[in-house]
Write an enzyme that holds these catalytic residues in place. Structure first.
Site, short mmCIF file in Angstrom:
data_model
loop_
_atom_site.label_atom_id
_atom_site.label_comp_id
_atom_site.label_asym_id
_atom_site.label_seq_id
_atom_site.Cartn_x
_atom_site.Cartn_y
_atom_site.Cartn_z
N LYS A 194 4.43 -5.98 -5.34
CA LYS A 194 4.93 -4.71 -4.82
C LYS A 194 6.45 -4.81 -4.70
O LYS A 194 6.97 -5.69 -4.02
CB LYS A 194 4.30 -4.42 -3.46
N LYS A 247 2.86 -2.43 -8.28
CA LYS A 247 3.32 -1.17 -7.71
C LYS A 247 4.84 -1.16 -7.61
O LYS A 247 5.42 -2.14 -7.14
CB LYS A 247 2.71 -1.03 -6.31
C1 PBG Z 1 3.13 0.93 3.10
C2 PBG Z 1 2.99 1.60 1.79
C3 PBG Z 1 3.97 2.31 1.05
C4 PBG Z 1 3.30 2.85 -0.05
C5 PBG Z 1 1.98 2.44 0.03
N1 PBG Z 1 1.80 1.66 1.17
C6 PBG Z 1 5.38 2.57 1.33
C7 PBG Z 1 6.34 1.46 1.47
O1 PBG Z 1 6.07 0.30 1.18
O2 PBG Z 1 7.41 1.78 1.95
C8 PBG Z 1 3.91 3.74 -1.10
C9 PBG Z 1 2.97 4.68 -1.77
C10 PBG Z 1 3.64 5.74 -2.57
O3 PBG Z 1 4.87 5.83 -2.67
O4 PBG Z 1 2.88 6.56 -3.13
N2 PBG Z 1 3.57 -0.37 3.10
#
Ligand code: PBG
Length: 322
Positions: A194, A247
């Site tokens: 991520k 992601k």
């Molecule tokens: C929480 C999380 C996020 C997303 C999914 N889980 C945001 C982040 O890490 O700030 C993003 C999902 C999206 O942008 O569709 N940790």
């Protein structure tokens, strides 16, 4: 060589093109993310994500039922708490919005796969994904809290839990907590690679989860790194992850391909909120064709090697490919 070889021969008719098509979309590969808060009768559109809503546990049951009718078989829940605090304690409240929604969804739609996002950022007053001490996000004290949240989701009936916090060691901590409570059949989909991405902007507005100081670069990955993604994925698999996620998706298609080729495990990719919002904004201005752009986007993610695509387009795409 030309003129003997003519690739255009196989592009001549729709039937020919379909016959040689290498990648197909099917709704069973989609996961539909949904936002849930407490209350009843709530269905509030999210300003930064047109067509996406905040639901309450009763209305999310209706939405999931409609999604099922469209062919979608899996939803991923994000929770919006009533109260935020320093530790994010509503994240493991058995009476919380997510836990309530999971119970109601499984009661109404037993065959629907219900996944839950496991993270603290929506629940903490500072908006970080872990315990903050001396202005820093502390890794090890966070693990126990994530494990408590995942366990409360499993007890409510979640089929899979999806940790998105990027703390080191959280998959092992969650696996141990689940197994210690008899939930050895609850699977872990880990947000393994991520990235610290600009494409989460609309989501942070939707989930009220923007960090109140600093940013997430000390735990989410540097967008410039791909070898490191393989290391992250390898660690999560060693700790017991069943499915690994990359992601965001579109700016990281190379990472999806490398993960798929290296590990041969089910790979998920998250077509995130910024990707969704960009496509919709351009389509609204008539600059791109909405439906074609959606299908091309999802096809590219599958072609790159993702078995599973998390996407806010899930319902619409499922209807388009029926
Ligand atoms: C929480 C999380 C996020 C997303 C999914 N889980 C945001 C982040 O890490 O700030 C993003 C999902 C999206 O942008 O569709 N940790």
């Amino acid at each position: 060589m030309f003129p003997i070889t003519r690739p255009r021969r196989l592009r001549r008719t729709a039937a020919l093109r379909e016959m040689v098509r290498e990648t197909r979309l099917h709704p069973s590969n989609f996961i539909y993310p949904l936002f849930v808060r407490s209350g009843r009768g709530v269905k509030d559109e999210i300003r930064s994500m047109p067509g996406q809503f905040h639901f309450s546990p009763d209305t999310i049951v209706d939405e999931a039922g409609s999604a099922w009718e469209d062919g979608v078989r899996a939803v991923l829940l994000f929770g919006l708490p009533d109260q935020k605090d320093e530790l994010g304690s509503e994240a493991w409240d058995d009476a919380g919005a997510v836990q309530t929604a999971v119970r109601e969804l499984k009661r109404a739609h037993p065959d629907l796969l219900v996944l839950t996002d496991v993270c603290l950022c929506e629940y903490t007053s500072h908006g970080h994904c872990g315990v903050v001490h001396d202005g820093r996000v502390q890794n090890d004290p966070t693990l126990e809290l994530l494990a408590k949240a995942a366990l409360s989701h499993a007890r409510a009936g979640a089929d899979l839990v999806a940790p998105s916090d990027m703390m080191d060691g959280r998959v092992a901590a969650i696996r141990a907590a689940l197994d210690g409570d008899g939930h050895d059949d609850v699977a872990i989909l880990s947000y393994a690679a991520k990235y610290a991405s600009a494409f989460y902007g609309p989501f942070r507005e939707a989930a009220g989860s923007a960090p109140q100081f600093g940013d997430r670069r000390s735990y989410q990955m540097d967008p410039a790194n791909a070898d490191e993604a393989l290391r992250e994925v390898g660690l999560d698999l060693d700790e017991g992850a069943d499915i690994v996620m990359v992601k965001p998706a579109l700016a990281y298609l190379d990472v999806i391909r490398r993960v798929r080729d290296t590990f041969g495990v089910p790979v998920a990719a998250y077509n995130v909120s910024g990707e969704y919002a960009m496509l919709l904004a351009a389509a609204e201005r008539g600059w791109i064709e909405r439906e074609r752009a959606i299908l091309e986007t999802l096809t590219s993610i599958r072609r790159a090697g993702a078995s599973i695509v998390l996407t806010y387009h899930a319902r619409e795409a499922a209807r388009l490919i029926r």
